[in-house]
Design a protein around this motif. Structure first.
Motif, mmCIF file in Angstrom:
data_model
loop_
_atom_site.group_PDB
_atom_site.id
_atom_site.type_symbol
_atom_site.label_atom_id
_atom_site.label_comp_id
_atom_site.label_asym_id
_atom_site.label_seq_id
_atom_site.Cartn_x
_atom_site.Cartn_y
_atom_site.Cartn_z
ATOM 1 N N GLY A 44 0.810 -1.217 0.000
ATOM 2 C CA GLY A 44 0.000 0.000 0.000
ATOM 3 C C GLY A 44 0.836 1.257 0.000
ATOM 4 N N GLU A 45 2.017 1.180 0.629
ATOM 5 C CA GLU A 45 2.907 2.340 0.680
ATOM 6 C C GLU A 45 3.695 2.520 -0.609
ATOM 7 N N GLY A 46 3.711 1.478 -1.448
ATOM 8 C CA GLY A 46 4.338 1.594 -2.760
ATOM 9 C C GLY A 46 5.770 1.136 -2.877
ATOM 10 N N TRP A 47 6.383 0.693 -1.778
ATOM 11 C CA TRP A 47 7.793 0.299 -1.891
ATOM 12 C C TRP A 47 7.980 -1.194 -2.144
ATOM 13 N N VAL A 48 6.945 -1.978 -1.937
ATOM 14 C CA VAL A 48 6.989 -3.398 -2.289
ATOM 15 C C VAL A 48 6.407 -3.557 -3.684
ATOM 16 N N ARG A 49 7.241 -4.041 -4.608
ATOM 17 C CA ARG A 49 6.848 -4.120 -6.013
ATOM 18 C C ARG A 49 7.143 -5.517 -6.571
ATOM 19 N N PRO A 50 6.321 -6.511 -6.258
ATOM 20 C CA PRO A 50 6.588 -7.863 -6.749
ATOM 21 C C PRO A 50 6.607 -7.906 -8.267
ATOM 22 N N HIS A 51 7.510 -8.692 -8.803
ATOM 23 C CA HIS A 51 7.650 -8.796 -10.258
ATOM 24 C C HIS A 51 7.685 -10.269 -10.652
ATOM 25 N N VAL A 52 6.823 -10.648 -11.570
ATOM 26 C CA VAL A 52 6.796 -12.015 -12.085
ATOM 27 C C VAL A 52 7.439 -12.042 -13.460
ATOM 28 N N ASP A 53 8.472 -12.839 -13.589
ATOM 29 C CA ASP A 53 9.167 -12.978 -14.868
ATOM 30 C C ASP A 53 8.310 -13.751 -15.858
ATOM 31 N N ARG A 54 7.755 -14.865 -15.383
ATOM 32 C CA ARG A 54 6.994 -15.711 -16.302
ATOM 33 C C ARG A 54 6.145 -16.686 -15.496
ATOM 34 N N GLY A 55 4.969 -16.989 -16.023
ATOM 35 C CA GLY A 55 4.108 -17.997 -15.440
ATOM 36 C C GLY A 55 4.010 -19.207 -16.345
ATOM 37 N N PHE A 56 3.954 -20.397 -15.737
ATOM 38 C CA PHE A 56 3.826 -21.654 -16.480
ATOM 39 C C PHE A 56 2.584 -22.394 -15.993
ATOM 40 N N PRO A 57 1.891 -23.111 -16.873
ATOM 41 C CA PRO A 57 0.807 -23.976 -16.411
ATOM 42 C C PRO A 57 1.363 -25.061 -15.490
ATOM 43 N N LEU A 58 0.511 -25.589 -14.637
ATOM 44 C CA LEU A 58 0.942 -26.629 -13.704
ATOM 45 C C LEU A 58 1.560 -27.809 -14.438
ATOM 46 N N ALA A 59 1.020 -28.140 -15.595
ATOM 47 C CA ALA A 59 1.515 -29.283 -16.370
ATOM 48 C C ALA A 59 2.920 -29.049 -16.918
ATOM 49 N N GLU A 60 3.384 -27.793 -16.916
ATOM 50 C CA GLU A 60 4.711 -27.480 -17.451
ATOM 51 C C GLU A 60 5.698 -27.122 -16.346
ATOM 52 N N ALA A 61 5.541 -27.748 -15.197
ATOM 53 C CA ALA A 61 6.445 -27.482 -14.079
ATOM 54 C C ALA A 61 7.894 -27.798 -14.433
ATOM 55 N N ALA A 62 8.109 -28.834 -15.222
ATOM 56 C CA ALA A 62 9.473 -29.190 -15.621
ATOM 57 C C ALA A 62 10.110 -28.071 -16.435
ATOM 58 N N ALA A 63 9.351 -27.485 -17.355
ATOM 59 C CA ALA A 63 9.869 -26.372 -18.155
ATOM 60 C C ALA A 63 10.163 -25.170 -17.283
ATOM 61 N N ALA A 64 9.342 -24.945 -16.258
ATOM 62 C CA ALA A 64 9.576 -23.834 -15.341
ATOM 63 C C ALA A 64 10.872 -24.025 -14.570
ATOM 64 N N HIS A 65 11.136 -25.249 -14.125
ATOM 65 C CA HIS A 65 12.390 -25.531 -13.424
ATOM 66 C C HIS A 65 13.590 -25.313 -14.344
ATOM 67 N N ARG A 66 13.460 -25.757 -15.600
ATOM 68 C CA ARG A 66 14.572 -25.557 -16.541
ATOM 69 C C ARG A 66 14.831 -24.067 -16.766
ATOM 70 N N TRP A 67 13.779 -23.288 -16.840
ATOM 71 C CA TRP A 67 13.901 -21.847 -17.058
ATOM 72 C C TRP A 67 14.743 -21.210 -15.943
ATOM 73 N N ILE A 68 14.502 -21.626 -14.709
ATOM 74 C CA ILE A 68 15.244 -21.080 -13.573
ATOM 75 C C ILE A 68 16.668 -21.618 -13.553
ATOM 76 N N GLU A 69 16.826 -22.916 -13.782
ATOM 77 C CA GLU A 69 18.165 -23.515 -13.758
ATOM 78 C C GLU A 69 19.073 -22.920 -14.828
ATOM 79 N N ASP A 70 18.481 -22.511 -15.942
ATOM 80 C CA ASP A 70 19.265 -21.886 -17.013
ATOM 81 C C ASP A 70 19.544 -20.410 -16.741
ATOM 82 N N ARG A 71 19.113 -19.916 -15.571
ATOM 83 C CA ARG A 71 19.325 -18.524 -15.145
ATOM 84 C C ARG A 71 18.701 -17.533 -16.142
ATOM 85 N N ARG A 72 17.540 -17.900 -16.688
ATOM 86 C CA ARG A 72 16.889 -17.044 -17.674
ATOM 87 C C ARG A 72 15.904 -16.069 -17.050
ATOM 88 N N ASN A 73 15.550 -16.305 -15.808
ATOM 89 C CA ASN A 73 14.516 -15.470 -15.189
ATOM 90 C C ASN A 73 15.085 -14.204 -14.578
#
Length: 338
Positions: free
Chosen positions: A301-330
């Motif tokens: 509410g004060e404006g200093w917390v600014r969450p940022h989402v790099d990318r969302g994956f469907p639940l069925a693509e959890a493996a691809a999401a893990h690879r995305w992070i392991e490859d340091r792409r996020n």
């Protein structure tokens, strides 16, 4: 309901989508229909069998969720039903529904998207404890944020800016412009062997007041040398050891064998401090975690917390999401969206 299970230790391919009974809330509990589940590097280490004290397969990973309450157990106010909430979980977040003690649920501020709410509980709690609670960061000090492009790294930039401290961050060059736009004062390419010299130049050889480092023993050793008088090193991960199979375990062992020795005499004479942070190990301290998370929610509410989402994956693509992070792409948070 559908959930993602770590079937055995190994690479992303060991994550499997399966059907499971939808859990019913017991006394004092509520059920969240999951809109988003945060992915953390700890999930990857658990999958690889490298996380200290991690559950053994088969298990459902995940430490944070956001969604809408659709059922409550005995003793829980019915007004919870229909409310959007976020929560820090004890595993089991990679699922379409999650049951949790009502005292652990935090109401989402009006207008906060679930995918952004899922980026808050673990990342911002970790950053808050590292910088404010244990790191004692002040406005006249400098903090070095290792892996500034990760979820905790972005949260740490927000917390440091809120405190008023100067920020230095390490990240690959492709992330520097984004980080500078987020408010990072100095971005450094960690892949250059002389990156510590860049830190010394920025601080005019006076050293850094606080360093937060999720990488592991090899990096801790280099970070320790950059601390100035009264400097503190906060350790919160071992991502440099990440690798599936026997090679990962050998890499982890080699790292700890070469880890810096935090000798009391050297800490005393050097006026330096070293500490560790693992939010999940404090899961039973509902009082502490709740108080800190409420401060973070106020920050939205004060404006200093600014969450940022790099990318969302469907639940069925959890493996691809893990690879995305392991490859340091996020850059920032990666989430699953059931």
């Amino acid at each position: 309901m559908k959930e993602v299970v770590i079937t055995r230790h190994g690479g992303p391919e060991v994550l499997a989508l399966r059907e499971a009974p939808t859990p019913d809330p017991g006394p004092g509990e509520l059920r969240i229909s999951t809109a988003a589940a945060g992915i953390n590097f700890a999930d990857i280490l658990i999958r690889q069998g490298l996380y200290p004290g991690g559950h053994r397969p088969p298990c459902v990973p995940g430490y944070e969720i956001a969604g809408r309450v659709d059922a409550v157990g005995d003793g829980v106010d019915q007004t919870w039903v229909g409310r959007d909430v976020m929560a820090l979980t004890d595993y089991d977040a990679y699922a379409e529904a999650h049951v949790i003690a009502a005292v652990r649920a935090v109401a989402c501020p009006d207008g906060l998207e679930p995918r952004l709410a899922a980026a808050l509980p673990l990342n911002y709690l970790t950053a808050w404890v590292l910088l404010v609670v244990m790191g004692s960061l002040r406005a006249d000090q400098t903090v070095l944020i290792q892996n500034a492009g990760g979820g905790v790294g972005l949260a740490a930039i927000d917390v440091a800016r809120h405190v008023g401290a100067r920020t230095i961050g390490t990240a690959s060059p492709g992330k520097h412009e984004f980080l500078n736009n987020r408010g990072l004062d100095h971005a450094i390419d960690y892949r250059r062997s002389d990156w510590p010299d860049a830190v010394r130049a920025i601080t005019r050889d006076e050293g850094v007041d606080l360093i937060i480092d999720p990488l592991g023993p090899g990096s801790w050793k280099r970070s320790l040398r950059l601390l100035g008088p009264t400097g503190r090193l906060g350790m919160f991960g071992i991502s440099e050891a990440a690798r599936s199979g026997l090679s990962g375990k050998l890499r982890l062992l080699k790292g700890f064998l070469g880890a810096p020795v935090f000798h009391p005499g050297r800490l005393l004479t050097g006026n330096r401090g070293v500490f560790g942070c693992n939010i999940h190990r404090m899961y039973d301290r509902v009082d502490l975690l709740g108080a800190w998370l409420n401060q973070i929610v106020e920050g939205i509410g004060e404006g200093w917390v600014r969450p940022h989402v790099d990318r969302g994956f469907p639940l069925a693509e959890a493996a691809a999401a893990h690879r995305w992070i392991e490859d340091r792409r996020n850059v920032g948070k990666v989430i699953l969206e059931p």
